[in-house]
Design an enzyme around this catalytic site. Structure first.
Site, mmCIF file in Angstrom:
data_model
loop_
_atom_site.group_PDB
_atom_site.id
_atom_site.type_symbol
_atom_site.label_atom_id
_atom_site.label_comp_id
_atom_site.label_asym_id
_atom_site.label_seq_id
_atom_site.Cartn_x
_atom_site.Cartn_y
_atom_site.Cartn_z
ATOM 1 N N HIS A 220 -28.692 -67.525 27.464
ATOM 2 C CA HIS A 220 -27.904 -66.301 27.604
ATOM 3 C C HIS A 220 -28.111 -65.609 28.934
ATOM 4 O O HIS A 220 -27.441 -64.622 29.233
ATOM 5 C CB HIS A 220 -28.242 -65.310 26.485
ATOM 6 C CG HIS A 220 -29.534 -64.586 26.692
ATOM 7 N ND1 HIS A 220 -30.748 -65.132 26.364
ATOM 8 C CD2 HIS A 220 -29.812 -63.362 27.212
ATOM 9 C CE1 HIS A 220 -31.719 -64.277 26.665
ATOM 10 N NE2 HIS A 220 -31.175 -63.197 27.192
HETATM 11 C C1 UD1 Z 1 -29.166 -58.067 27.672
HETATM 12 C C2 UD1 Z 1 -30.275 -57.764 28.669
HETATM 13 C C3 UD1 Z 1 -31.178 -58.970 28.801
HETATM 14 C C4 UD1 Z 1 -31.668 -59.443 27.457
HETATM 15 C C5 UD1 Z 1 -30.512 -59.658 26.500
HETATM 16 C C6 UD1 Z 1 -31.043 -59.955 25.132
HETATM 17 C C7 UD1 Z 1 -29.630 -56.212 30.475
HETATM 18 C C8 UD1 Z 1 -29.251 -56.100 31.897
HETATM 19 N N1 UD1 Z 1 -29.723 -57.469 29.986
HETATM 20 O O1 UD1 Z 1 -28.404 -59.123 28.223
HETATM 21 O O2 UD1 Z 1 -32.296 -58.632 29.600
HETATM 22 O O3 UD1 Z 1 -32.346 -60.655 27.640
HETATM 23 O O4 UD1 Z 1 -29.724 -58.456 26.434
HETATM 24 O O5 UD1 Z 1 -30.143 -60.610 24.339
HETATM 25 O O6 UD1 Z 1 -29.833 -55.219 29.821
HETATM 26 N N2 UD1 Z 1 -21.829 -59.033 23.884
HETATM 27 C C9 UD1 Z 1 -21.137 -59.108 22.698
HETATM 28 N N3 UD1 Z 1 -21.642 -58.484 21.609
HETATM 29 C C10 UD1 Z 1 -22.814 -57.792 21.634
HETATM 30 C C11 UD1 Z 1 -23.506 -57.706 22.838
HETATM 31 C C12 UD1 Z 1 -22.993 -58.330 23.940
HETATM 32 O O7 UD1 Z 1 -20.072 -59.722 22.617
HETATM 33 O O8 UD1 Z 1 -23.223 -57.240 20.580
HETATM 34 C C13 UD1 Z 1 -21.281 -59.755 25.050
HETATM 35 C C14 UD1 Z 1 -20.311 -58.912 25.874
HETATM 36 O O9 UD1 Z 1 -19.332 -59.761 26.371
HETATM 37 C C15 UD1 Z 1 -21.169 -58.422 27.013
HETATM 38 C C16 UD1 Z 1 -22.132 -59.570 27.217
HETATM 39 O O10 UD1 Z 1 -22.377 -60.094 25.913
HETATM 40 O O11 UD1 Z 1 -20.425 -58.134 28.166
HETATM 41 C C17 UD1 Z 1 -23.448 -59.165 27.850
HETATM 42 O O12 UD1 Z 1 -24.079 -58.129 27.096
HETATM 43 P P1 UD1 Z 1 -25.146 -57.160 27.818
HETATM 44 O O13 UD1 Z 1 -25.780 -56.299 26.818
HETATM 45 O O14 UD1 Z 1 -24.523 -56.502 28.991
HETATM 46 O O15 UD1 Z 1 -26.186 -58.155 28.418
HETATM 47 P P2 UD1 Z 1 -26.929 -59.384 27.750
HETATM 48 O O16 UD1 Z 1 -26.509 -60.620 28.456
HETATM 49 O O17 UD1 Z 1 -26.815 -59.342 26.280
HETATM 50 N N1 UDP Z 2 -33.442 -64.223 18.444
HETATM 51 C C1 UDP Z 2 -32.886 -64.102 17.189
HETATM 52 N N2 UDP Z 2 -31.734 -64.787 16.929
HETATM 53 C C2 UDP Z 2 -31.126 -65.583 17.847
HETATM 54 C C3 UDP Z 2 -31.711 -65.691 19.128
HETATM 55 C C4 UDP Z 2 -32.865 -64.981 19.403
HETATM 56 O O1 UDP Z 2 -33.422 -63.421 16.315
HETATM 57 O O2 UDP Z 2 -30.081 -66.168 17.537
HETATM 58 C C5 UDP Z 2 -34.664 -63.467 18.731
HETATM 59 C C6 UDP Z 2 -35.822 -64.301 19.218
HETATM 60 O O3 UDP Z 2 -36.519 -64.850 18.127
HETATM 61 C C7 UDP Z 2 -36.631 -63.302 20.015
HETATM 62 C C8 UDP Z 2 -35.569 -62.398 20.591
HETATM 63 O O4 UDP Z 2 -34.401 -62.581 19.802
HETATM 64 O O5 UDP Z 2 -37.471 -62.538 19.188
HETATM 65 C C9 UDP Z 2 -35.284 -62.789 22.004
HETATM 66 O O6 UDP Z 2 -34.142 -62.154 22.438
HETATM 67 P P1 UDP Z 2 -33.184 -62.733 23.563
HETATM 68 O O7 UDP Z 2 -33.403 -64.188 23.735
HETATM 69 O O8 UDP Z 2 -31.825 -62.275 23.225
HETATM 70 O O9 UDP Z 2 -33.641 -61.901 24.850
HETATM 71 P P2 UDP Z 2 -34.878 -61.958 25.842
HETATM 72 O O10 UDP Z 2 -36.123 -62.141 25.073
HETATM 73 O O11 UDP Z 2 -34.609 -63.061 26.819
HETATM 74 O O12 UDP Z 2 -34.804 -60.647 26.535
#
Ligand code: UD1
Ligand code: UDP
Length: 383
Positions: A220
């Site tokens: 992601h």
């Molecule tokens: C964010 C965090 C990242 C973290 C990740 C965990 C920042 C800059 N990044 O990244 O550090 O590792 O969360 O998962 O804060 N979207 C959906 N539904 C949702 C959420 C997101 O469709 O419920 C899609 C949207 O298209 C959105 C994209 O995901 O534009 C990115 O979401 P965003 O929260 O901006 O960043 P993440 O990549 O999720």
């Molecule tokens: N996780 C989850 N379901 C998923 C993918 C990840 O519960 O489908 C959990 C995972 O076990 C961990 C956390 O989400 O505890 C990690 O989040 P993510 O990978 O989204 O973000 P990051 O840790 O890179 O910020």
């Protein structure tokens, strides 16, 4: 007695999970001493990215949810700062508790520090030394306005020392005289706590008819999803590797990755994935499901920070699809290999780990499973 009032800011999936450890500790040990107000920014909002964790992990329902949703960094963070500030004026907490390195973390840090409300930063000190990552900017900014900084690893502690923080500073702690504490990782607390519950409750193996061995993959990170070359290389590699090893590759898909695949995957790559019976793309799973997948898989391929650590907790080797890792102890132990998005390196790492996985060692790195207790007590001591 004056109860310590904290405002906890959550927003993204991993923060909701991390916050469970502290909420549980407050409920079990500090009920008369600490009052927690939970603020959800709404950065993540799909039920499978947010509500599922609140329900499953027994976190109290957020007192506020701003529903900011997705936007550019500035627009998203700006809305959050405005809304968090409003709540802080209303609640006037003793501390604001922030987790990790997301835009929700940064917004909480700016709102609280400008109001002179002390910030406790959990998962402080982590560094990739790569400022093209939004998370690196968020975590540096948050650390440098925090009053109490809790590092999960010694690498995190050393990073703070290198940036001028002092281990010998004395109370009262302030943003100009911050206290830094190495306490282990709240996610390790959570993994120990939820492991047995996960095996009782999760049906993920049956739901997706998964049999061992399988490989668990999560992707992601923005530089992997938004760059067409990298995205196509990742999926070409997963496709070929799963076929070559005749092993199912299970991918709970972050919505960001799903959207990027629709836009950026070359038709040939998409077709090859669709026709490959070993590729099992599934919706994002709950944390309990994830625990079961992590403990039953043969190895993990990921660009996630949290999943790298959990692979280690469950003694699974991990291939890291990034150019560096903040969790250096994992690669130092030989249990993780940073391959970036290089097909040859990923393939070699997979072969290497298949041959060595039973002899790998996983020394204790992430504390003793009581990080949340230490954090609660330290915040109380510095009221
Ligand atoms: C964010 C965090 C990242 C973290 C990740 C965990 C920042 C800059 N990044 O990244 O550090 O590792 O969360 O998962 O804060 N979207 C959906 N539904 C949702 C959420 C997101 O469709 O419920 C899609 C949207 O298209 C959105 C994209 O995901 O534009 C990115 O979401 P965003 O929260 O901006 O960043 P993440 O990549 O999720
Ligand atoms: N996780 C989850 N379901 C998923 C993918 C990840 O519960 O489908 C959990 C995972 O076990 C961990 C956390 O989400 O505890 C990690 O989040 P993510 O990978 O989204 O973000 P990051 O840790 O890179 O910020």
């Amino acid at each position: 007695m004056h109860m310590l009032k904290i405002v906890t800011v959550i927003g993204a999936r991993p923060q909701i999970i991390k916050a469970a450890a502290l909420s549980r500790m407050i409920k079990n040990c500090y009920l008369g001493a600490v009052k927690e107000i939970i603020v959800h920014t709404g950065q993540h909002y799909d039920p499978k990215m947010s509500q599922v964790f609140i329900d499953e992990l027994g976190i109290p329902a957020p007192d506020y949810n701003f529903g900011v949703g997705s936007a550019t960094h500035g627009a998203q963070t700006g809305k959050m700062i405005r809304d968090i500030e409003e709540v802080l004026y209303q609640e006037l907490p003793d501390y604001v508790v922030l987790y990790g390195d997301t835009n929700s973390t940064l917004a909480g840090a700016i709102a609280a520090s400008k109001m002179n409300i002390p910030v406790a930063h959990i998962e402080a000190g982590l560094r990739s030394f790569n400022k093209s990552m939004p998370e690196e900017i968020n975590r540096i900014m948050c650390d440098h306005v925090s009053t109490l900084l809790f590092t999960p690893t010694y690498t995190g502690l050393n990073n703070l020392l290198n940036e001028g923080f002092s281990e010998t500073s004395k109370m009262p702690f302030t943003p100009d005289n911050p206290g830094i504490f190495h306490c282990g990782d709240v996610m390790y607390d959570n993994t120990l706590y939820y492991k047995d519950i996960a095996f009782e409750k999760s049906t993920v193996l049956d739901t997706y008819r998964l049999e061992e061995p399988f490989t668990l993959c999560t992707i992601h990170r923005n530089n992997n999803t938004d760059d067409a070359d990298r995205l196509n290389t990742i999926f070409t590699t997963l496709n070929e590797l799963s076929r070559a090893h005749k092993t199912p590759f299970v991918l709970p898909l972050h919505p960001r990755t799903g959207k990027a695949m629709e836009e950026l995957l070359e038709p040939g790559v998409a077709k090859a994935l669709n026709e490959n019976p070993y590729i099992r793309i599934i919706p994002p799973v709950s944390f309990l499901d994830m625990i079961v997948l992590e403990s039953k898989c043969n190895l993990v391929i990921t660009d996630s920070g949290g999943v790298q650590k959990e692979a280690y907790f469950f003694k699974k080797p991990c291939i890291i699809l990034r150019s560096e890792t903040e969790w250096k102890e994992i690669t130092d132990a030989g249990a993780g290999i940073v391959t970036d998005v290089d097909q040859e390196k990923i393939t070699d790492a997979y072969v290497h780990f298949k041959a060595t996985m039973h002899s790998l060692k996983y020394p204790s790195i992430f504390g003793d499973g009581n990080a949340a207790g230490f954090i609660c007590q330290t915040i109380l001591n510095n009221k």
